[in-house]
Design a protein around this motif. Structure first.
Motif, PDB file in Angstrom:
ATOM      1  N   THR A 293     -42.503 -65.884 -23.162  1.00 35.80           N
ATOM      2  CA  THR A 293     -41.897 -65.038 -22.049  1.00 35.80           C
ATOM      3  C   THR A 293     -40.631 -64.284 -21.872  1.00 35.80           C
ATOM      4  OG1 THR A 293     -40.779 -66.919 -20.707  1.00 35.80           O
ATOM      5  CG2 THR A 293     -43.157 -66.631 -20.252  1.00 35.80           C
ATOM      6  N   GLY A 294     -40.020 -64.429 -23.341  1.00 31.11           N
ATOM      7  CA  GLY A 294     -38.796 -64.207 -23.497  1.00 31.11           C
ATOM      8  C   GLY A 294     -37.649 -64.895 -22.604  1.00 31.11           C
ATOM      9  N   GLY A 295     -37.976 -65.818 -22.402  1.00 30.27           N
ATOM     10  CA  GLY A 295     -36.930 -66.587 -21.659  1.00 30.27           C
ATOM     11  C   GLY A 295     -37.203 -66.742 -20.406  1.00 30.27           C
ATOM     12  N   LEU A 296     -37.860 -66.060 -19.771  1.00 27.72           N
ATOM     13  CA  LEU A 296     -38.376 -66.019 -18.191  1.00 27.72           C
ATOM     14  C   LEU A 296     -38.633 -67.321 -17.849  1.00 27.72           C
ATOM     15  CD1 LEU A 296     -38.532 -64.281 -15.585  1.00 27.72           C
ATOM     16  CD2 LEU A 296     -40.878 -64.195 -16.423  1.00 27.72           C
ATOM     17  N   ILE A 297     -39.453 -68.176 -18.373  1.00 27.00           N
ATOM     18  CA  ILE A 297     -39.709 -69.519 -18.115  1.00 27.00           C
ATOM     19  C   ILE A 297     -39.427 -70.298 -19.039  1.00 27.00           C
ATOM     20  CG2 ILE A 297     -41.699 -71.090 -17.287  1.00 27.00           C
ATOM     21  CD1 ILE A 297     -41.665 -68.754 -15.293  1.00 27.00           C
ATOM     22  N   MET A 298     -38.620 -71.720 -18.661  1.00 27.31           N
ATOM     23  CA  MET A 298     -38.021 -72.387 -19.448  1.00 27.31           C
ATOM     24  C   MET A 298     -38.517 -73.508 -19.352  1.00 27.31           C
ATOM     25  SD  MET A 298     -34.250 -71.001 -20.432  1.00 27.31           S
ATOM     26  CE  MET A 298     -33.959 -69.480 -21.083  1.00 27.31           C
ATOM     27  N   SER A 299     -39.423 -73.964 -18.511  1.00 22.26           N
ATOM     28  CA  SER A 299     -39.924 -75.330 -18.211  1.00 22.26           C
ATOM     29  C   SER A 299     -41.497 -75.446 -18.458  1.00 22.26           C
ATOM     30  CB  SER A 299     -39.440 -75.893 -16.931  1.00 22.26           C
ATOM     31  OG  SER A 299     -39.987 -74.970 -15.830  1.00 22.26           O
TER      32      SER A 299
ATOM     33  N   GLY B  63     -36.596 -58.404 -16.279  1.00 23.37           N
ATOM     34  CA  GLY B  63     -36.405 -59.659 -15.589  1.00 23.37           C
ATOM     35  C   GLY B  63     -36.240 -60.674 -16.477  1.00 23.37           C
ATOM     36  N   ALA B  64     -36.718 -60.752 -17.550  1.00 21.25           N
ATOM     37  CA  ALA B  64     -36.319 -61.873 -18.379  1.00 21.25           C
ATOM     38  C   ALA B  64     -34.917 -61.907 -19.371  1.00 21.25           C
ATOM     39  CB  ALA B  64     -37.525 -62.182 -19.449  1.00 21.25           C
ATOM     40  N   PRO B  65     -34.523 -63.028 -19.714  1.00 21.74           N
ATOM     41  CA  PRO B  65     -33.451 -62.994 -20.596  1.00 21.74           C
ATOM     42  C   PRO B  65     -33.561 -61.987 -21.658  1.00 21.74           C
ATOM     43  CG  PRO B  65     -33.813 -65.029 -20.067  1.00 21.74           C
ATOM     44  CD  PRO B  65     -34.775 -64.268 -19.434  1.00 21.74           C
ATOM     45  N   MET B  66     -34.397 -62.049 -22.156  1.00 19.91           N
ATOM     46  CA  MET B  66     -34.677 -60.701 -23.535  1.00 19.91           C
ATOM     47  C   MET B  66     -34.858 -59.318 -23.077  1.00 19.91           C
ATOM     48  SD  MET B  66     -36.963 -62.837 -26.410  1.00 19.91           S
ATOM     49  CE  MET B  66     -36.470 -64.490 -27.068  1.00 19.91           C
ATOM     50  N   ARG B  67     -35.138 -59.206 -21.726  1.00 21.72           N
ATOM     51  CA  ARG B  67     -34.859 -57.881 -21.130  1.00 21.72           C
ATOM     52  C   ARG B  67     -35.927 -56.948 -21.719  1.00 21.72           C
ATOM     53  NH1 ARG B  67     -31.061 -57.188 -17.604  1.00 21.72           N
ATOM     54  NH2 ARG B  67     -30.845 -54.969 -17.955  1.00 21.72           N
ATOM     55  N   ARG B  68     -37.178 -57.623 -22.052  1.00 20.22           N
ATOM     56  CA  ARG B  68     -38.219 -56.665 -22.766  1.00 20.22           C
ATOM     57  C   ARG B  68     -39.489 -57.095 -22.391  1.00 20.22           C
ATOM     58  NH1 ARG B  68     -40.356 -58.853 -27.102  1.00 20.22           N
ATOM     59  NH2 ARG B  68     -39.423 -60.248 -28.403  1.00 20.22           N
TER      60      ARG B  68
END
Ligand SMILES: NC(=O)c1ccc[n+]([C@@H]2O[C@H](COP(=O)([O-])OP(=O)(O)OC[C@H]3O[C@@H](n4cnc5c(N)ncnc54)[C@H](O)[C@@H]3O)[C@@H](O)[C@H]2O)c1
Length: 226
Positions: free
Chosen positions: A220-226, A185-190
């Motif tokens: 979060t591996g990029g899932l949340i960015m704010s 689900g996160a941009p890093m996919r892990r």
């Protein structure tokens, strides 16, 4: 390091000692003010003044839609995750303020910054924890005590397995499907590694983050960015 938990943590204590660290177990229930105060006093008796407190204790259940939610289960989650963190911040503040130094790190979650169906109690407790983090940061800044939070994405732990099983039941899907969705689900996919959260906790507890208070750092591996 004092490991304060409601259940024994023999393996963790061994691990810390094997790595050359100092470890002591302290039994406490974060929902009970007397138990928290006694536990903090016992930790100081065994290890000396507490300069760093990490609020990590939490539960992830119940997993149910709001329309089906058992109020007692909702209240239990808020009591452990939110009231428990407040009581530990309270105990820490009472010990740290007279010394004029300290760092408190609250373990929140990626769902402290978004909603998640079937997890209203956990989500609300973690959003509340960020409000508590900012408020404690403002109240304690004059005592040179910094208060910050970490918002991890899914970390592969037994806690996560239990939570994903709950989602699978509630959503009528297999655990494998839920795990695959959450993993990718996160941009890093892990999934996030335990050390990746621990490293940020060490940073927030150290002088390396001396100008930071009231912050909530996403791991979060990029899932949340704010
Ligand atoms: N695992 C994940 O994917 C994930 C993701 C985001 C955030 N988090 C957060 O990270 C933290 C650690 O999670 P974890 O996965 O290691 O879970 P975990 O269940 O392994 O650890 C939580 C600990 O809290 C303790 N605890 C529960 N109730 C207590 C009480 N009343 N008094 C004292 N201790 C109590 C438990 O005994 C347990 O050892 C939690 O705050 C959790 O919400 C976890």
């Amino acid at each position: 390091m004092a490991i304060a938990d409601i259940q024994p943590a023999d393996e963790l204590e061994k691990e810390i000692r094997a790595a050359g660290g100092t470890a002591a177990q302290v039994s406490l229930d974060v929902t009970d003010p007397e138990s928290v105060a006694a536990g903090f006093a016992e930790a100081e008796r065994q290890l000396g003044p507490l300069d760093i407190v990490v609020n990590n204790a939490a539960i992830g259940t119940p997993v149910a839609l709001i329309q089906d939610l058992d109020v007692a289960a909702w209240e239990r989650t808020l009591k452990i995750n939110l009231t428990g963190s407040m009581l530990c911040i309270q105990a820490a503040a009472r010990l740290m303020r007279p010394r004029g130094r300290g760092a408190i790190v609250n373990i929140a979650s990626n769902v402290a910054k978004r909603g998640l169906p079937n997890r209203s109690a956990y989500v609300s407790s973690k959003w509340g924890l960020l409000g508590l983090t900012q408020t404690a940061a403002l109240e304690l800044v004059d005592a040179n005590i910094r208060v910050n939070a970490i918002c991890p994405g899914p970390v592969a732990t037994p806690h996560l397995d239990e939570v994903m099983q709950g989602h699978a039941r509630a959503e009528g899907r297999s655990v494998e499907q839920v795990a695959e969705d959450w993993r990718t689900g996160a941009p890093m996919r892990r999934f996030i590694e335990l050390d990746e959260v621990a490293n940020v906790a060490v940073f927030l507890a150290s002088e390396e983050s001396s100008a930071m208070t009231g912050q909530a750092l996403n791991v979060t591996g990029g899932l949340i960015m704010s």
